[in-house]
Design an enzyme around this catalytic site. Structure first.
Site, mmCIF file in Angstrom:
data_model
loop_
_atom_site.group_PDB
_atom_site.id
_atom_site.type_symbol
_atom_site.label_atom_id
_atom_site.label_comp_id
_atom_site.label_asym_id
_atom_site.label_seq_id
_atom_site.Cartn_x
_atom_site.Cartn_y
_atom_site.Cartn_z
ATOM 1 N N LYS A 33 43.750 4.898 35.368
ATOM 2 C CA LYS A 33 44.871 4.802 36.306
ATOM 3 C C LYS A 33 44.403 4.128 37.579
ATOM 4 O O LYS A 33 43.354 4.462 38.122
ATOM 5 C CB LYS A 33 45.449 6.191 36.635
ATOM 6 C CG LYS A 33 46.729 6.140 37.469
ATOM 7 C CD LYS A 33 47.914 5.669 36.667
ATOM 8 C CE LYS A 33 49.049 5.126 37.539
ATOM 9 N NZ LYS A 33 48.829 3.757 38.024
ATOM 10 N N SER A 88 52.365 1.545 36.487
ATOM 11 C CA SER A 88 52.505 2.194 37.794
ATOM 12 C C SER A 88 53.895 1.981 38.380
ATOM 13 O O SER A 88 54.047 1.747 39.578
ATOM 14 C CB SER A 88 51.424 1.691 38.759
ATOM 15 O OG SER A 88 50.942 2.773 39.525
ATOM 16 N N LYS A 116 50.160 9.673 39.892
ATOM 17 C CA LYS A 116 51.029 9.665 38.706
ATOM 18 C C LYS A 116 50.402 10.389 37.508
ATOM 19 O O LYS A 116 51.117 10.765 36.579
ATOM 20 C CB LYS A 116 51.405 8.224 38.334
ATOM 21 C CG LYS A 116 52.319 7.555 39.365
ATOM 22 C CD LYS A 116 52.783 6.188 38.904
ATOM 23 C CE LYS A 116 53.724 5.521 39.887
ATOM 24 N NZ LYS A 116 53.045 4.804 40.963
ATOM 25 N N SER A 158 48.738 5.743 43.665
ATOM 26 C CA SER A 158 49.333 5.978 42.338
ATOM 27 C C SER A 158 48.468 6.778 41.376
ATOM 28 O O SER A 158 48.907 7.087 40.265
ATOM 29 C CB SER A 158 49.700 4.637 41.684
ATOM 30 O OG SER A 158 50.872 4.134 42.268
#
Length: 203
Positions: free
Chosen positions: A168, A61, A7, A4
């Site tokens: 993140k 997420s 992203k 992720s």
């Protein structure tokens, strides 16, 4: 594989298109994860603004939110993934490649060196900084307020030692547990990239 962490690139491509952030997007069957079978609180039929989808994709997420954002891009998902790879080249990310907007596929790959550049680029977007460092956010789903939380516990704990400017997390089996952060140490901005960690709290 970077899971992720992908992203961050998804968010940059969305924002580069300068879309209407108040436009309502709908979660459809096309956003359901058939690759890994992950669950989501965003049921098929859920409607949220593009800004809320972006916030949930970055903060919690949310894979379906990231998927919906890519479908509502000019030219659809294929054009979106193309734009992710074009942006990578523009940023000089020579060891990075994307095949989807969520990071659920192990084909989304990068290196620690490339991710430092990617975090640095993402940090120039005020919304990405804000959404990745929000500890929690309430969203009305089917008439009921639901609280979504940041996937990074360091953001959620009010730890004064950490001044986090961007964060993140990521996880799929092939990638292990991943984390990228921009944080301040001794009044200096520092980018941290942790890939393929194995335990619950090791990253």
């Amino acid at each position: 594989p970077i899971a992720s962490i992908s992203k961050l690139m998804t968010a940059m491509v969305v924002l580069d298109a300068t879309p209407d952030l108040n436009e309502t997007l709908t979660i459809t069957e096309a956003d359901v994860d058939v690759l890994k079978g992950t669950s989501s609180r965003l049921r098929v039929g859920t409607q949220l603004t593009r800004e809320e989808m972006l916030r949930l994709a970055l903060m919690s997420s949310e894979n379906r939110a990231a998927s919906a954002l890519s479908r509502h891009y000019p030219g659809g998902r294929a054009a979106f993934v193309q734009a992710m790879n074009a942006k990578s080249m523009m940023l000089g990310l020579t060891e990075t490649h994307f095949e989807d907007p969520t990071g659920l596929t192990a084909a989304n790959v990068s290196s620690a060196r490339d991710l430092v550049k990617m975090v640095s680029a993402a940090h120039t977007y005020p919304l990405i900084r804000e959404f990745t460092t929000t500890s929690e956010y309430d969203v009305a789903l089917n008439g009921r307020a639901q609280t979504f939380r940041n996937t990074n516990p360091l953001v959620r704990t009010k730890n004064n030692d950490w001044e986090i400017g961007l964060s993140k997390t990521g996880y799929i089996n092939e990638a292990g547990k991943c984390l990228v952060m921009q944080a301040w140490f001794n009044n200096k901005p520092t980018i941290i990239v942790l890939l393929d960690s194995w335990g619950k709290l090791t990253r």
